[in-house]
Design a protein around this motif. Structure first.
Motif, PDB file in Angstrom:
ATOM      1  N   UNK A 145      -0.341  11.655  11.745  1.00 33.29           N
ATOM      2  CA  UNK A 145       0.070  10.731  10.695  1.00 33.29           C
ATOM      3  C   UNK A 145      -0.491   9.338  10.984  1.00 33.29           C
ATOM      4  N   UNK A 146      -0.668   8.561   9.933  1.00 35.48           N
ATOM      5  CA  UNK A 146      -1.212   7.215  10.096  1.00 35.48           C
ATOM      6  C   UNK A 146      -0.704   6.315   8.983  1.00 35.48           C
ATOM      7  N   UNK A 147      -0.914   5.023   9.146  1.00 35.08           N
ATOM      8  CA  UNK A 147      -0.558   4.053   8.109  1.00 35.08           C
ATOM      9  C   UNK A 147      -1.831   3.446   7.548  1.00 35.08           C
ATOM     10  N   UNK A 148      -1.911   3.414   6.239  1.00 37.19           N
ATOM     11  CA  UNK A 148      -3.074   2.884   5.540  1.00 37.19           C
ATOM     12  C   UNK A 148      -2.721   1.526   4.946  1.00 37.19           C
ATOM     13  N   UNK A 149      -3.467   0.499   5.324  1.00 35.76           N
ATOM     14  CA  UNK A 149      -3.236  -0.855   4.805  1.00 35.76           C
ATOM     15  C   UNK A 149      -4.208  -1.124   3.661  1.00 35.76           C
ATOM     16  N   UNK A 150      -3.697  -1.152   2.447  1.00 37.57           N
ATOM     17  CA  UNK A 150      -4.518  -1.377   1.257  1.00 37.57           C
ATOM     18  C   UNK A 150      -4.542  -2.869   0.960  1.00 37.57           C
ATOM     19  N   UNK A 151      -5.610  -3.533   1.381  1.00 43.76           N
ATOM     20  CA  UNK A 151      -5.670  -4.993   1.296  1.00 43.76           C
ATOM     21  C   UNK A 151      -6.947  -5.504   0.633  1.00 43.76           C
ATOM     22  N   UNK A 152      -7.670  -4.623  -0.012  1.00 46.40           N
ATOM     23  CA  UNK A 152      -8.948  -4.998  -0.631  1.00 46.40           C
ATOM     24  C   UNK A 152      -8.956  -4.553  -2.095  1.00 46.40           C
ATOM     25  N   UNK A 153      -9.452  -5.399  -2.970  1.00 44.90           N
ATOM     26  CA  UNK A 153      -9.561  -5.091  -4.396  1.00 44.90           C
ATOM     27  C   UNK A 153     -11.026  -5.152  -4.797  1.00 44.90           C
ATOM     28  N   UNK A 154     -11.457  -4.208  -5.601  1.00 47.86           N
ATOM     29  CA  UNK A 154     -12.850  -4.196  -6.027  1.00 47.86           C
ATOM     30  C   UNK A 154     -12.993  -3.601  -7.411  1.00 47.86           C
ATOM     31  N   UNK A 155     -14.238  -3.526  -7.885  1.00 46.17           N
ATOM     32  CA  UNK A 155     -14.522  -2.981  -9.211  1.00 46.17           C
ATOM     33  C   UNK A 155     -15.807  -2.181  -9.173  1.00 46.17           C
ATOM     34  N   UNK A 156     -15.873  -1.193 -10.055  1.00 49.44           N
ATOM     35  CA  UNK A 156     -17.047  -0.340 -10.197  1.00 49.44           C
ATOM     36  C   UNK A 156     -17.399  -0.185 -11.675  1.00 49.44           C
ATOM     37  N   UNK A 190      -8.223  -0.673  -1.928  1.00 48.22           N
ATOM     38  CA  UNK A 190      -8.558   0.143  -0.765  1.00 48.22           C
ATOM     39  C   UNK A 190      -8.357  -0.629   0.526  1.00 48.22           C
ATOM     40  N   UNK A 191      -8.642  -0.007   1.658  1.00 47.55           N
ATOM     41  CA  UNK A 191      -8.490  -0.681   2.952  1.00 47.55           C
ATOM     42  C   UNK A 191      -9.763  -1.428   3.350  1.00 47.55           C
ATOM     43  N   UNK A 192      -9.605  -2.605   3.938  1.00 48.84           N
ATOM     44  CA  UNK A 192     -10.779  -3.290   4.475  1.00 48.84           C
ATOM     45  C   UNK A 192     -11.250  -2.594   5.754  1.00 48.84           C
ATOM     46  N   UNK A 193     -10.312  -1.908   6.433  1.00 49.21           N
ATOM     47  CA  UNK A 193     -10.652  -1.106   7.615  1.00 49.21           C
ATOM     48  C   UNK A 193      -9.991   0.254   7.460  1.00 49.21           C
ATOM     49  N   UNK A 194     -10.788   1.282   7.407  1.00 46.57           N
ATOM     50  CA  UNK A 194     -10.264   2.637   7.232  1.00 46.57           C
ATOM     51  C   UNK A 194      -9.767   3.180   8.569  1.00 46.57           C
ATOM     52  N   UNK A 195      -8.532   3.693   8.638  1.00 53.84           N
ATOM     53  CA  UNK A 195      -8.024   4.260   9.892  1.00 53.84           C
ATOM     54  C   UNK A 195      -8.873   5.435  10.362  1.00 53.84           C
ATOM     55  N   UNK A 196      -9.021   5.580  11.682  1.00 49.68           N
ATOM     56  CA  UNK A 196      -9.824   6.673  12.223  1.00 49.68           C
ATOM     57  C   UNK A 196      -9.281   8.029  11.780  1.00 49.68           C
ATOM     58  N   UNK A 207      -9.533  -9.957  -1.697  1.00 43.20           N
ATOM     59  CA  UNK A 207      -8.523  -9.691  -0.677  1.00 43.20           C
ATOM     60  C   UNK A 207      -7.142  -9.857  -1.294  1.00 43.20           C
ATOM     61  N   UNK A 208      -6.184  -9.077  -0.805  1.00 46.32           N
ATOM     62  CA  UNK A 208      -4.818  -9.131  -1.329  1.00 46.32           C
ATOM     63  C   UNK A 208      -3.845  -8.847  -0.197  1.00 46.32           C
ATOM     64  N   UNK A 209      -2.597  -9.189  -0.415  1.00 46.19           N
ATOM     65  CA  UNK A 209      -1.568  -8.862   0.567  1.00 46.19           C
ATOM     66  C   UNK A 209      -1.536  -7.346   0.741  1.00 46.19           C
ATOM     67  N   UNK A 210      -1.519  -6.900   1.984  1.00 45.72           N
ATOM     68  CA  UNK A 210      -1.630  -5.474   2.270  1.00 45.72           C
ATOM     69  C   UNK A 210      -0.419  -4.689   1.770  1.00 45.72           C
ATOM     70  N   UNK A 211      -0.697  -3.568   1.160  1.00 47.42           N
ATOM     71  CA  UNK A 211       0.327  -2.571   0.856  1.00 47.42           C
ATOM     72  C   UNK A 211       0.239  -1.531   1.962  1.00 47.42           C
TER      73      UNK A 211
END
Length: 199
Positions: A85-96, A105-111, A154-158
């Motif tokens: 199990x892991x915790x994912x910090x969603x602190x990045x906003x983007x567009x496509x 999404x995360x600025x750093x993806x957990x291993x 960047x946004x406050x992490x969820x």
């Protein structure tokens, strides 16, 4: 969270000869509420259509049309996963897509997340399942048909405590497109192999 949810309501469709399926992370109620609040905020500032709370997810591997008789093979692959199990910090906003699709999404993806996606992709390919050619890019789609890109990236992490992953069917119903969770597998905790169950 209901297990048979669609973007417009509850799906009552049975098992077809083929199903359009994918593996995903499905958020717990608190995480889904936080993501939906962020989607609503982005809709206010950027326009577009916020995704419904009960459809928010993070795709791990998209398979497309799969014969119903091969769903058991997918479940076997999922049962073979041994990821903590892991915790994912969603602190990045983007567009496509010309700023029409907004995501978080995360600025750093957990291993552990990268390992789960990699192991799934390798085992699916070895079993003869076709996958999308593009690489894994962890994100949750929040808004579609946006009129402009978000101002901040960047946004406050969820903080999303990830304890399981799911197999999902993408379906067309009388009320429109939607998703149905077919099965769920807990991730391992305390160094012990995870059990599995179907939804």
């Amino acid at each position: 969270m209901t297990e048979d949810t669609t973007e417009e309501g509850v799906s009552d469709r049975g098992v077809a000869d083929h199903q359009r399926v994918f593996f995903a992370l499905w958020p717990d109620a608190a995480t889904a509420a936080a993501l939906h609040a962020r989607a609503s905020g982005l809709k206010t500032s950027c326009g577009g259509r916020a995704m419904r709370r009960d459809t928010l997810h993070l795709t791990l591997a998209f398979l497309g049309e799969v014969a119903a008789k091969r769903l058991e093979a997918l479940q076997g692959i999922a049962r073979s996963m041994r990821i903590e199990r892991f915790t994912l910090a969603l602190d990045r906003i983007g567009s496509w897509h010309g700023n029409r699709v907004l995501w978080c999404g995360p600025s750093r993806s957990p291993a552990a997340l990268d390992e789960l996606a990699r192991a799934l992709a390798e085992r699916l390919a070895a079993a003869g399942f076709a996958l999308e050619a593009r690489g894994f890019s962890p994100h949750v789609t929040l808004v579609r048909n946006a009129q402009r890109a978000p101002v901040a990236q960047q946004a406050e992490a969820i903080h999303w405590p990830v304890a399981s992953f799911v197999l999902v069917a993408s379906e067309r119903t009388a009320k429109g497109a939607g998703y149905r969770v077919l099965a769920r597998w807990p991730l391992a905790g305390d160094g012990k192999p995870a059990p599995w169950r179907t939804s």
